[in-house]
Design a protein around this motif. Sequence first.
Motif, PDB file in Angstrom:
ATOM      1  N   UNK A 198      -1.339 -32.072  -7.711  1.00 30.38           N
ATOM      2  CA  UNK A 198       0.121 -32.041  -7.765  1.00 30.38           C
ATOM      3  C   UNK A 198       0.638 -32.032  -9.195  1.00 30.38           C
ATOM      4  N   UNK A 199      -0.114 -32.667 -10.104  1.00 26.44           N
ATOM      5  CA  UNK A 199       0.282 -32.734 -11.517  1.00 26.44           C
ATOM      6  C   UNK A 199      -0.263 -31.572 -12.338  1.00 26.44           C
ATOM      7  N   UNK A 200      -1.180 -30.799 -11.765  1.00 27.43           N
ATOM      8  CA  UNK A 200      -1.871 -29.784 -12.557  1.00 27.43           C
ATOM      9  C   UNK A 200      -2.763 -30.434 -13.589  1.00 27.43           C
ATOM     10  N   UNK A 201      -3.488 -31.490 -13.167  1.00 29.11           N
ATOM     11  CA  UNK A 201      -4.273 -32.305 -14.091  1.00 29.11           C
ATOM     12  C   UNK A 201      -5.759 -32.199 -13.811  1.00 29.11           C
ATOM     13  N   UNK A 202      -6.567 -32.579 -14.810  1.00 31.20           N
ATOM     14  CA  UNK A 202      -8.006 -32.730 -14.646  1.00 31.20           C
ATOM     15  C   UNK A 202      -8.276 -34.123 -14.089  1.00 31.20           C
ATOM     16  N   UNK A 203      -9.363 -34.268 -13.358  1.00 31.75           N
ATOM     17  CA  UNK A 203      -9.769 -35.565 -12.836  1.00 31.75           C
ATOM     18  C   UNK A 203     -10.818 -36.163 -13.758  1.00 31.75           C
ATOM     19  N   UNK A 204     -10.747 -37.483 -13.972  1.00 35.59           N
ATOM     20  CA  UNK A 204     -11.681 -38.171 -14.863  1.00 35.59           C
ATOM     21  C   UNK A 204     -11.974 -39.546 -14.282  1.00 35.59           C
ATOM     22  N   UNK A 205     -12.759 -40.336 -15.013  1.00 30.86           N
ATOM     23  CA  UNK A 205     -13.117 -41.651 -14.490  1.00 30.86           C
ATOM     24  C   UNK A 205     -13.531 -42.587 -15.612  1.00 30.86           C
ATOM     25  N   UNK A 206     -13.627 -43.868 -15.273  1.00 27.42           N
ATOM     26  CA  UNK A 206     -14.204 -44.852 -16.181  1.00 27.42           C
ATOM     27  C   UNK A 206     -15.718 -44.869 -15.999  1.00 27.42           C
ATOM     28  N   UNK A 207     -16.417 -45.588 -16.845  1.00 26.75           N
ATOM     29  CA  UNK A 207     -17.881 -45.527 -16.869  1.00 26.75           C
ATOM     30  C   UNK A 207     -18.554 -45.896 -15.543  1.00 26.75           C
ATOM     31  N   UNK A 208     -18.098 -46.953 -14.839  1.00 25.57           N
ATOM     32  CA  UNK A 208     -18.812 -47.323 -13.602  1.00 25.57           C
ATOM     33  C   UNK A 208     -18.885 -46.210 -12.569  1.00 25.57           C
ATOM     34  N   UNK A 209     -17.892 -45.351 -12.502  1.00 26.42           N
ATOM     35  CA  UNK A 209     -17.890 -44.285 -11.502  1.00 26.42           C
ATOM     36  C   UNK A 209     -18.797 -43.130 -11.886  1.00 26.42           C
ATOM     37  N   UNK A 210     -19.164 -43.045 -13.166  1.00 25.84           N
ATOM     38  CA  UNK A 210     -20.058 -41.975 -13.622  1.00 25.84           C
ATOM     39  C   UNK A 210     -21.495 -42.445 -13.744  1.00 25.84           C
ATOM     40  N   UNK A 211     -21.697 -43.662 -14.259  1.00 25.80           N
ATOM     41  CA  UNK A 211     -23.048 -44.136 -14.540  1.00 25.80           C
ATOM     42  C   UNK A 211     -23.500 -45.259 -13.612  1.00 25.80           C
ATOM     43  N   UNK A 212     -22.558 -45.798 -12.852  1.00 22.31           N
ATOM     44  CA  UNK A 212     -22.914 -46.840 -11.897  1.00 22.31           C
ATOM     45  C   UNK A 212     -23.083 -46.277 -10.500  1.00 22.31           C
ATOM     46  N   UNK A 284       2.139 -41.961  -2.225  1.00 20.17           N
ATOM     47  CA  UNK A 284       3.595 -41.861  -2.366  1.00 20.17           C
ATOM     48  C   UNK A 284       3.970 -41.016  -3.581  1.00 20.17           C
ATOM     49  N   UNK A 285       3.256 -41.188  -4.678  1.00 21.73           N
ATOM     50  CA  UNK A 285       3.513 -40.369  -5.870  1.00 21.73           C
ATOM     51  C   UNK A 285       3.197 -38.910  -5.607  1.00 21.73           C
ATOM     52  N   UNK A 286       2.102 -38.673  -4.931  1.00 21.68           N
ATOM     53  CA  UNK A 286       1.703 -37.290  -4.626  1.00 21.68           C
ATOM     54  C   UNK A 286       2.748 -36.606  -3.760  1.00 21.68           C
ATOM     55  N   UNK A 287       3.241 -37.334  -2.765  1.00 22.38           N
ATOM     56  CA  UNK A 287       4.267 -36.763  -1.889  1.00 22.38           C
ATOM     57  C   UNK A 287       5.543 -36.473  -2.660  1.00 22.38           C
ATOM     58  N   UNK A 288       5.899 -37.326  -3.608  1.00 24.08           N
ATOM     59  CA  UNK A 288       7.117 -37.113  -4.399  1.00 24.08           C
ATOM     60  C   UNK A 288       6.984 -35.923  -5.324  1.00 24.08           C
ATOM     61  N   UNK A 289       5.747 -35.618  -5.757  1.00 22.52           N
ATOM     62  CA  UNK A 289       5.512 -34.499  -6.680  1.00 22.52           C
ATOM     63  C   UNK A 289       5.304 -33.189  -5.960  1.00 22.52           C
TER      64      UNK A 289
END
Length: 290
Positions: A198-212, A284-289
């Motif tokens: 909805x934002x036209x954004x890239x998805x990213x993460x903090x370290x636990x979601x990539x290396x944990x 809710x934010x996604x629906x508003x955008x």
Amino acid sequence: MTNTWILTTDERIANLVETAAAIGGTITVIAVAPSAPAVGGVDSVIHVPTAENVPAEAYAGVVAGLLTDAKGDVILAANRPAERSFAGAAAAALALPVVVGATSVSAEGAEVARYGGLTNETVAFKGAVLVLEGGAAVEADGPAAQAHEGTPMGAEVVDVQPSGSGPANLAAARRIVSCGRGFKAEEDLALAQALADALGAEIACSRPLAEGTAWMSKDRYVGVSGMHVSPDVYVALGISGQVQHTSGMADSKVVVAINNDANAPIFQISDYGIVGDIYDVVPALTAALS
């Protein structure tokens, strides 16, 4: 005058070209790739063609051989796996220091983030290899590439296993939605992806979601030992905001944080903060955008 060399496997080097222009002198790109990339804003391009099923890393020695006269120059390598191998080979061959995490670079030295971005150190050098985020693709209007055939080390690609998510170029992203340990299950990341779409954004993460948990690939990890980004908008979902993460996104222009802990450190650096459950707020934010 100090000259600058750029080591890459493709045209995603806009940040390196900009840095080289600020240093001055001639700018030479060494591109290791199946076909020569079109690179504008530089003086010359040397193309090292890669053979089929041979990884670019196998040409690190070839790259180092092309740099035999660059001992007093500044060598910039994109912060990607193959380019880091080129940087190591060049530094070893020329007995030059390797600088990682520089926030600014000149012909004589660099400012380098230390202790998770808590402070900067001034590093002086006469010739160095610097590993920096490559950035977006550069304009294609550049000099014709000069081919340089080289013999790679004995390495071969025997299997390719795709990552769970597509390749990321967070250094060039203007909007980023980043996920933390507030997400309870991998399938719940679809909520973040919908907001990113909805934002036209890239998805990213903090370290636990990539290396944990390995829910996301490591090229989407933002933090002190991961990617360093500076988007226009950075949305932190379920991220507490420890310095190990915030050092990688501290240069974001606008930070939006959503966390159910009102005392989370992320709110101390946020421009906008929402205290609430990401499972309620994000949809809710996604629906508003939308």
